[in-house]
Motif scaffolding. Structure first.
Motif, PDB file in Angstrom:
ATOM      1  N   GLY A 198      90.131  25.318  95.096  1.00  0.00           N
ATOM      2  CA  GLY A 198      91.579  25.352  95.246  1.00  0.00           C
ATOM      3  C   GLY A 198      92.091  25.319  96.669  1.00  0.00           C
ATOM      4  N   MET A 199      91.249  24.922  97.647  1.00  0.00           N
ATOM      5  CA  MET A 199      91.737  24.820  99.019  1.00  0.00           C
ATOM      6  C   MET A 199      92.770  23.692  99.101  1.00  0.00           C
ATOM      7  N   PRO A 200      93.989  23.983  99.568  1.00  0.00           N
ATOM      8  CA  PRO A 200      95.085  22.990  99.499  1.00  0.00           C
ATOM      9  C   PRO A 200      94.759  21.659 100.178  1.00  0.00           C
ATOM     10  N   ALA A 201      94.106  21.701 101.342  1.00  0.00           N
ATOM     11  CA  ALA A 201      93.807  20.444 102.038  1.00  0.00           C
ATOM     12  C   ALA A 201      92.858  19.582 101.213  1.00  0.00           C
ATOM     13  N   ILE A 202      91.930  20.229 100.520  1.00  0.00           N
ATOM     14  CA  ILE A 202      90.970  19.502  99.689  1.00  0.00           C
ATOM     15  C   ILE A 202      91.660  18.917  98.467  1.00  0.00           C
ATOM     16  N   VAL A 203      92.505  19.727  97.812  1.00  0.00           N
ATOM     17  CA  VAL A 203      93.243  19.237  96.645  1.00  0.00           C
ATOM     18  C   VAL A 203      94.156  18.076  97.055  1.00  0.00           C
ATOM     19  N   SER A 204      94.817  18.199  98.190  1.00  0.00           N
ATOM     20  CA  SER A 204      95.704  17.124  98.668  1.00  0.00           C
ATOM     21  C   SER A 204      94.940  15.831  98.877  1.00  0.00           C
ATOM     22  N   LYS A 205      93.757  15.923  99.475  1.00  0.00           N
ATOM     23  CA  LYS A 205      92.956  14.719  99.717  1.00  0.00           C
ATOM     24  C   LYS A 205      92.535  14.084  98.398  1.00  0.00           C
ATOM     25  N   TYR A 206      92.153  14.921  97.448  1.00  0.00           N
ATOM     26  CA  TYR A 206      91.746  14.417  96.132  1.00  0.00           C
ATOM     27  C   TYR A 206      92.923  13.740  95.423  1.00  0.00           C
TER      28      TYR A 206
END
Length: 445
Positions: A198-206
């Motif tokens: 649930g890390m926001p930067a990771i979710v955003s990239k996905y």
């Protein structure tokens, strides 16, 4: 790309509108979106915003050297940056990276009494004795613990509406199976969420790329950043011991009993030498601790062994990123989550329960004939929660419910890769519905 919606957004608005609001301390692990959420809140709700980051702007650490009178603090801030505007009732003051300037916590009493400005502090709490902050600002602050994105926030990020999530809950409440489409699509979303975390930067990239490209390297970098933070902030503790414990979390989860055993951290390792290290990692927001209950009875608090515990990653994506290359390939290509002795499903459920506000408890009797993954409760009863990586039998769950020895247990919950159901003894829910459990218990039991 549009900013990701977070649950803290609504909380911050409620806080601002509260008549008796106190200075706010937002705690949580690094890179979970604390600063972004506060900056977004300030932009939309205040005319003036004073943002100070004690880690990136160490010159501001001196603003409390002349005491904690609000006018003196503001004068010192303005001396460093004359462009800041302090207008009563229209200015939000944001002190970020609180762990780099503990004196800031002492100022909260003065800001609360003064009551001209709204104040928010944020930090990872790494290496901080939070009891010290509590004693310096008792009665003059409000705490909020923030986590990485939960599954509901992930669904929002993917574009799902609240009405669609409500449809899932209605099926749960009515004990009515989901449609095949609902089940299959949500399970696919859930498996993606397990890999991502649930890390926001990771979710955003996905969300932006619509694939997992580059995700692993980002997760591995976060794991390295945590190690660097441990080395930086582990004052008063043996840094090597904290790093050793942190690096072994995944190893113990891969064992059959999953118990975190100090004696196996290294030759001659003793409990007394590692006392406090689990709390350190937990306070930093890196891990969640589940304690073994002495008895399967209420109350939960005070009925556990503090020396018998399991550690889970507070973000399952980081657990998966910490595994060896072969396990990585299997999970990402085949989504074979049944490997690793069920630890991945247990970890994601532990994470979801904590984000729902639950403390974590498990049980294993001395004979090893009964073992239960988690416990929650309703008004009157203790509820065993079993997490099944595959659809084998649920002997422990049945024993706890049927035996006269556990009078506080009336029914149980099984979380697995199956649809909603009830067999008269325990409810079956698919894993992904864990984020609805607290509401379900509150509204139906």
């Amino acid at each position: 790309m549009e900013r990701l919606r977070r649950k803290i957004d609504d909380f911050l608005i409620e806080w601002k509108q509260s008549k008796d609001k106190l200075p706010l301390i937002i705690k949580g692990a690094r890179q979970i979106g604390k600063t972004d959420s506060i900056e977004n809140f300030a932009k939309n709700n205040y005319k003036y915003f004073v943002e100070i980051n004690f880690a990136l702007q160490p010159e501001y650490k001196t603003i409390f050297d002349n005491g904690f009178d609000v006018d003196v603090i503001i004068s010192n801030i303005s001396m460093i940056n004359p462009n800041f505007i302090f207008k009563p009732k229209e200015t939000l003051i944001f002190f970020d990276e609180l762990q780099d300037c503990i004196n800031c916590a002492t100022s909260l009493k003065a800001f609360n009494i003064d009551n001209r400005f709204d104040v928010i502090c944020s930090g990872s709490m790494m290496g901080i004795n939070y009891n010290e902050i509590e004693s310096n600002s008792v009665g003059n602050k409000q705490d909020y613990t923030m986590y990485s994105m939960d599954f509901e926030e992930f669904l929002w990020a993917k574009g799902y509406k609240e009405t669609q999530i409500e449809e899932l809950y209605i099926c749960m409440k009515e004990c009515r199976p989901l449609t095949n489409t609902q089940f299959d699509v949500m399970m696919k979303n859930f498996k993606d969420y397990m890999v991502l975390g649930g890390m926001p930067a990771i979710v955003s990239k996905y969300i932006k790329n619509k694939n997992f490209s580059g995700i692993l390297s980002m997760q591995e970098q976060i794991l390295k950043d945590y190690e660097e933070d441990i080395a930086k902030y582990a004052n008063g503790f043996d840094k090597a011991r904290i790093l050793n414990a942190y690096r072994k979390v995944a190893v113990f989860l891969g064992n059959e009993n999953k118990k975190f055993q100090i004696s196996k951290l290294g030759e001659g390792a003793r409990n007394r030498e590692y006392r406090g290290i689990t709390d350190w990692l937990s306070d930093a927001g890196i891990i969640n601790v589940s304690y073994c209950m002495e008895e399967c009875s209420l109350p939960l608090k005070g009925n556990y062994n503090p020396d018998n515990y399991r550690l889970y990653f507070s973000d399952t994506g980081l657990l998966i990123a910490s595994l060896d290359d072969e396990a990585q390939d299997d999970l990402r290509k085949n989504q074979n989550f049944n490997t690793y002795k069920g630890a991945i499903y247990e970890n994601i459920v532990s994470d979801m329960l904590v984000k729902e506000g639950y403390n974590l408890y498990f049980y294993k009797n001395t004979k090893g004939t009964i073992e239960m993954d988690f416990f929650i409760r309703d008004k009157d009863s203790l509820i065993p929660v079993e997490v099944k990586a595959n659809d084998n039998s649920t002997l422990s769950l049945k024993k706890l419910i049927e035996s006269n020895n556990y009078k506080d247990i009336k029914y149980g919950i099984k979380l697995c890769n199956k649809n909603i159901g009830f067999n008269g003894k325990f409810y079956t829910f698919p894993y992904f519905m864990t984020f609805l459990l607290k509401r379900y218990i509150r509204e139906t039991k």
